[in-house]
Each structure stands twice: as C-alpha cells, then as structure tokens.
Design a protein around this motif. Structure first.
Motif, mmCIF file in Angstrom:
data_model
loop_
_atom_site.group_PDB
_atom_site.id
_atom_site.type_symbol
_atom_site.label_atom_id
_atom_site.label_comp_id
_atom_site.label_asym_id
_atom_site.label_seq_id
_atom_site.Cartn_x
_atom_site.Cartn_y
_atom_site.Cartn_z
ATOM 1 N N SER A 151 6.821 18.558 7.011
ATOM 2 C CA SER A 151 6.937 19.667 7.948
ATOM 3 C C SER A 151 6.707 20.967 7.171
ATOM 4 C CB SER A 151 8.313 19.667 8.616
ATOM 5 O OG SER A 151 9.335 19.770 7.646
ATOM 6 N N ASP A 152 6.446 22.067 7.873
ATOM 7 C CA ASP A 152 6.168 23.355 7.225
ATOM 8 C C ASP A 152 7.252 23.766 6.241
ATOM 9 O OD1 ASP A 152 3.704 23.741 8.386
ATOM 10 O OD2 ASP A 152 4.467 24.973 10.028
ATOM 11 N N ASP A 153 8.508 23.538 6.598
ATOM 12 C CA ASP A 153 9.610 23.908 5.700
ATOM 13 C C ASP A 153 9.929 22.807 4.698
ATOM 14 O OD1 ASP A 153 10.886 21.989 7.213
ATOM 15 O OD2 ASP A 153 12.545 23.283 7.834
ATOM 16 N N GLU A 154 9.177 21.719 4.769
ATOM 17 C CA GLU A 154 9.320 20.554 3.908
ATOM 18 C C GLU A 154 10.697 19.905 4.014
ATOM 19 O OE1 GLU A 154 7.741 20.930 -0.044
ATOM 20 O OE2 GLU A 154 5.890 21.833 0.701
ATOM 21 N N PHE A 183 0.868 -1.171 0.000
ATOM 22 C CA PHE A 183 0.000 0.000 0.000
ATOM 23 C C PHE A 183 0.905 1.222 0.000
ATOM 24 C CE2 PHE A 183 -2.437 3.404 1.902
ATOM 25 C CZ PHE A 183 -3.612 3.347 1.168
ATOM 26 N N SER A 184 0.618 2.204 -0.862
ATOM 27 C CA SER A 184 1.467 3.387 -0.991
ATOM 28 C C SER A 184 0.637 4.659 -0.969
ATOM 29 C CB SER A 184 2.238 3.359 -2.319
ATOM 30 O OG SER A 184 3.078 2.251 -2.375
ATOM 31 N N GLU A 185 1.279 5.722 -0.526
ATOM 32 C CA GLU A 185 0.663 7.044 -0.550
ATOM 33 C C GLU A 185 1.740 8.059 -0.899
ATOM 34 O OE1 GLU A 185 -2.543 9.253 -0.809
ATOM 35 O OE2 GLU A 185 -2.674 7.148 -0.216
ATOM 36 N N LYS A 186 1.373 9.047 -1.742
ATOM 37 C CA LYS A 186 2.314 10.078 -2.196
ATOM 38 C C LYS A 186 1.906 11.440 -1.681
ATOM 39 C CE LYS A 186 3.497 7.906 -6.575
ATOM 40 N NZ LYS A 186 3.502 8.036 -8.024
ATOM 41 N N MET A 187 2.901 12.314 -1.599
ATOM 42 C CA MET A 187 2.674 13.731 -1.330
ATOM 43 C C MET A 187 3.508 14.525 -2.321
ATOM 44 S SD MET A 187 1.881 14.541 2.558
ATOM 45 C CE MET A 187 1.240 16.022 1.906
ATOM 46 N N VAL A 188 2.939 15.610 -2.813
ATOM 47 C CA VAL A 188 3.645 16.506 -3.713
ATOM 48 C C VAL A 188 4.051 17.739 -2.921
ATOM 49 C CG1 VAL A 188 3.454 17.911 -5.812
ATOM 50 C CG2 VAL A 188 2.316 15.680 -5.682
ATOM 51 N N SER A 189 5.275 18.171 -3.123
ATOM 52 C CA SER A 189 5.784 19.352 -2.440
ATOM 53 C C SER A 189 4.975 20.586 -2.829
ATOM 54 C CB SER A 189 7.257 19.564 -2.826
ATOM 55 O OG SER A 189 7.695 20.836 -2.426
ATOM 56 N N ASN A 190 4.664 21.426 -1.852
ATOM 57 C CA ASN A 190 4.033 22.718 -2.133
ATOM 58 C C ASN A 190 5.065 23.730 -2.617
ATOM 59 O OD1 ASN A 190 1.410 21.974 -1.421
ATOM 60 N ND2 ASN A 190 1.730 22.483 0.722
ATOM 61 N N LEU A 191 6.320 23.535 -2.240
ATOM 62 C CA LEU A 191 7.391 24.466 -2.610
ATOM 63 C C LEU A 191 7.942 24.194 -4.000
ATOM 64 C CD1 LEU A 191 9.329 24.512 0.790
ATOM 65 C CD2 LEU A 191 7.602 26.132 -0.018
ATOM 66 N N ASP A 192 7.920 22.939 -4.409
ATOM 67 C CA ASP A 192 8.448 22.535 -5.709
ATOM 68 C C ASP A 192 7.575 21.398 -6.229
ATOM 69 O OD1 ASP A 192 9.806 21.559 -7.903
ATOM 70 O OD2 ASP A 192 11.705 21.253 -6.866
ATOM 71 N N LYS A 193 6.621 21.721 -7.084
ATOM 72 C CA LYS A 193 5.637 20.741 -7.558
ATOM 73 C C LYS A 193 6.275 19.558 -8.286
ATOM 74 C CE LYS A 193 2.102 23.000 -6.063
ATOM 75 N NZ LYS A 193 1.520 22.601 -4.825
ATOM 76 N N MET A 194 7.546 19.660 -8.637
ATOM 77 C CA MET A 194 8.240 18.549 -9.291
ATOM 78 C C MET A 194 8.748 17.521 -8.285
ATOM 79 S SD MET A 194 7.863 19.262 -12.430
ATOM 80 C CE MET A 194 8.960 18.116 -13.237
ATOM 81 N N ARG A 195 8.765 17.879 -6.995
ATOM 82 C CA ARG A 195 9.244 16.960 -5.962
ATOM 83 C C ARG A 195 8.081 16.162 -5.397
ATOM 84 N NH1 ARG A 195 14.562 18.620 -3.193
ATOM 85 N NH2 ARG A 195 14.017 16.741 -2.065
ATOM 86 N N ASN A 196 8.246 14.864 -5.389
ATOM 87 C CA ASN A 196 7.257 13.951 -4.823
ATOM 88 C C ASN A 196 7.911 13.133 -3.726
ATOM 89 O OD1 ASN A 196 4.898 14.315 -6.537
ATOM 90 N ND2 ASN A 196 6.189 13.487 -8.167
ATOM 91 N N TYR A 197 7.140 12.829 -2.718
ATOM 92 C CA TYR A 197 7.582 11.956 -1.640
ATOM 93 C C TYR A 197 6.568 10.832 -1.561
ATOM 94 C CZ TYR A 197 10.129 16.197 -0.755
ATOM 95 O OH TYR A 197 10.922 17.289 -0.912
#
Length: 169
Positions: free
Chosen positions: A80-83, A43-57
């Motif tokens: 975290s807020d500062d990612e 099972f996987s879940e992703k998050m996209v950076s708000n600061l750099d939309k090209m970065r995914n975690y």
C-alpha cells in the motif's frame, strides 16, 4: 461481530486493491508455471520497501499437483502507499485450474496475515469466483495452508494480505 469483521476485511481488500492499482512502483505481477507430477515446487517473489530499503517482504507459494500439463499462473505482490499492508495473490488467469492439488501453502515474510481467501474457480470467461470452504484451509500468522483431509484438491486463486508493522494508538 462476524458480519462486522467480514465487512472490515472486505473494505480492507477493496482499499488495498485501489491503492495498489494507483501505485505501479509498489506492485508487480510475474508469470510462472505450475507443474504437475506430484513434486513439491515453490515460487517466490520479493518486494523492497521504498521507505526503508533494509525492509524486504516476500511471498512464497509452495504446492504439489497432479494431472495434465504445465499451467501458466500469475503472482502479484504489492505494498500500500503507506507500506502498512503487503498483499500477495496467485491465480490462473484462465479461471479454472485442471490440476489436482495435493497440497498448497502461501507464506508471507515480514508481515502478519490479516486476511486470506482461496478459490476453486476465479472470474474469467463469464465464470464467477467460487470460494473454497473455510474448512479446506487454515490461516496462520504468516501462512495460509491446505487442511489435510478437508481440502478438495481444487485451487485456482489464493489471496493474502498482511500488516507490515504494528500501528500504535
């Protein structure tokens, strides 16, 4: 030295928890079924950076378990807020899983693991957290994995925190 590192990790976990609680758009929690039957599931879940939309975690939880029926579990991922930190937790909200886990692995993509903890029981319904022995699992650069022959097949929660980028001095 060990106490200093432990204190730092504990403080890091508390800080990240507080940061994530205050930043709803930087965290999400989803339900999924943990299925017995001895088959390997992921099972996987992703998050996209708000600061750099090209970065995914991404956090992936891979496991195999036996016994019982499906159990509802939760996965929370957050930045975290500062990612600078990405966290992932998977757990059974009822506190104790009755499944027999033959293996588990959590993998974080886009980060370097800084901290991990695993539990055979979590605080719920008046119960307390019961941590797995550090002999039962291994923490790598991007993974947390059961140790063959040492893991006692009990898992109810797994938490991992990773650093998203290298801070320069």
């Amino acid at each position: 030295m060990a106490h200093t590192n432990l204190a730092f990790i504990y403080l890091l976990a508390l800080t990240l928890t507080a940061l994530l609680a205050s930043a709803n758009d930087l965290t999400k929690t989803v339900e999924f079924n943990v299925k017995p039957g001895g088959v390997v599931h992921t099972f996987s879940e992703k998050m996209v950076s708000n600061l750099d939309k090209m970065r995914n975690y991404e956090c992936s939880f891979t496991y195999a378990s036996q016994g019982g029926t499906n159990e509802q579990w939760l996965m929370s991922v957050g930045l975290s807020d500062d990612e600078g930190l990405f966290s992932c937790s998977v757990w059974r909200p009822q506190g104790k899983s009755y499944l027999f886990f033959t293996q588990f692995k959590a993998e974080l993509k886009g980060v370097k693991v800084e901290y991990a903890s695993a539990y055979s029981q979590t605080a719920a319904g008046g119960q307390r957290d019961v941590a797995l022995s550090e002999e039962e699992y291994t923490v790598g650069d991007s993974t947390v994995t059961h140790k063959e022959g040492k893991f006692r097949a009990e898992l109810s929660k797994l938490s991992v925190i990773g650093r998203t980028r290298h801070d320069e001095l």
